[in-house]
Design a protein around this motif. Structure first.
Motif, mmCIF file in Angstrom:
data_model
loop_
_atom_site.group_PDB
_atom_site.id
_atom_site.type_symbol
_atom_site.label_atom_id
_atom_site.label_comp_id
_atom_site.label_asym_id
_atom_site.label_seq_id
_atom_site.Cartn_x
_atom_site.Cartn_y
_atom_site.Cartn_z
ATOM 1 N N THR A 66 46.992 48.059 46.698
ATOM 2 C CA THR A 66 47.982 47.036 47.052
ATOM 3 C C THR A 66 47.319 45.728 47.456
ATOM 4 O OG1 THR A 66 48.018 47.835 49.345
ATOM 5 C CG2 THR A 66 49.657 48.756 47.814
ATOM 6 N N ASP A 67 46.003 45.761 47.701
ATOM 7 C CA ASP A 67 45.318 44.558 48.180
ATOM 8 C C ASP A 67 44.008 44.300 47.438
ATOM 9 O OD1 ASP A 67 43.969 46.716 49.144
ATOM 10 O OD2 ASP A 67 43.769 45.971 51.203
ATOM 11 N N ALA A 68 43.898 44.748 46.200
ATOM 12 C CA ALA A 68 42.682 44.500 45.427
ATOM 13 C C ALA A 68 42.579 43.008 45.103
ATOM 14 C CB ALA A 68 42.692 45.321 44.144
ATOM 15 N N LYS A 69 41.369 42.486 45.147
ATOM 16 C CA LYS A 69 41.133 41.070 44.852
ATOM 17 C C LYS A 69 40.611 40.934 43.431
ATOM 18 C CE LYS A 69 38.469 37.007 46.284
ATOM 19 N NZ LYS A 69 39.631 36.105 46.230
ATOM 20 N N ILE A 70 41.389 40.308 42.567
ATOM 21 C CA ILE A 70 40.982 40.098 41.182
ATOM 22 C C ILE A 70 40.205 38.790 41.095
ATOM 23 C CG2 ILE A 70 41.771 39.759 38.815
ATOM 24 C CD1 ILE A 70 44.224 41.424 39.502
ATOM 25 N N LEU A 71 38.962 38.880 40.628
ATOM 26 C CA LEU A 71 38.122 37.688 40.508
ATOM 27 C C LEU A 71 38.355 36.951 39.198
ATOM 28 C CD1 LEU A 71 34.766 39.071 41.952
ATOM 29 C CD2 LEU A 71 36.571 37.805 43.129
ATOM 30 N N GLY A 72 38.835 37.664 38.176
ATOM 31 C CA GLY A 72 39.115 37.000 36.913
ATOM 32 C C GLY A 72 38.998 37.952 35.735
#
Length: 203
Positions: free
Chosen positions: A188-194
């Protein structure tokens, strides 16, 4: 055109200015400069030495720089250079490799490095070895405003980097592995860098 450049152009002869504008237009529109032959054809200069005299004058006056023994290696001095294409050398395979000796056949990498906002990340450990990405490799990642289902993304989940296919569910993100050796993971809180655009490896 900037005022400083306009003042410098006053030092050129009319023919030198025309050639400079031609070179500049080619570099800005296609990513690399014209050959001596292309310049000669454009301006009706039959002798390659005649073209070289003009290029040497432009270089001496500080408008261009040239690499020796490279026919297209003309760069402008008034802007950062971005290499978007390379000469295509052929096909490498075990059975009958094909090698080309042509300056007109090129591979354009503008689709990888030219669009969007790209960021390079250097890999420092074995955390991405499962994807055949190793220490010293560079990940070229394109930051997006939104991500579509199935996009291959570089993501930080619980502080760990991973490359997965992204799927947005109602209240969470499903990250599918690229290879069917593991099941999906949910955050629910994953950080997508690109979006992963390319891997660059230097030997």
């Amino acid at each position: 055109m900037r005022e400083a450049l306009k003042k410098r152009l006053a030092s050129l002869t009319p023919r030198q200015r025309d050639i400079y504008e031609f070179v500049r237009e080619k570099i800005l529109t296609r990513g690399y400069g014209p050959t001596v032959r292309e310049i000669g054809t454009q301006f009706g200069i039959r002798s390659p030495n005649g073209v070289m005299c003009h290029l040497k004058a432009l270089q001496k006056k500080g408008f261009i720089v040239r690499e020796a023994r490279m026919s297209r290696a003309i760069q402008l001095t008034d802007r950062p250079q971005r290499l978007t294409s390379l000469r295509f050398g052929g096909h490498i395979c075990a059975d009958q490799p094909q090698l080309f000796d042509s300056e007109t056949e090129r591979i354009d990498f503008a689709g990888v490095f030219g669009g969007g906002y790209n960021v390079a990340y250097r890999v420092e450990d074995e955390s991405l070895a499962e994807e055949r990405i190793f220490p010293g490799d560079y990940l070229i990642v394109r930051e997006e405003d939104y991500y579509r289902d199935g996009d291959k993304v570089l993501v930080l989940a619980e502080g760990k980097p991973m490359i997965r296919r992204h799927y947005q569910e109602e209240s969470r993100v499903r990250l599918e592995p690229l290879r069917p050796t593991r099941g999906p993971v949910y955050f629910t809180d994953a950080k997508i860098l690109g979006t992963v655009a390319a891997v660059v490896r230097q030997f």
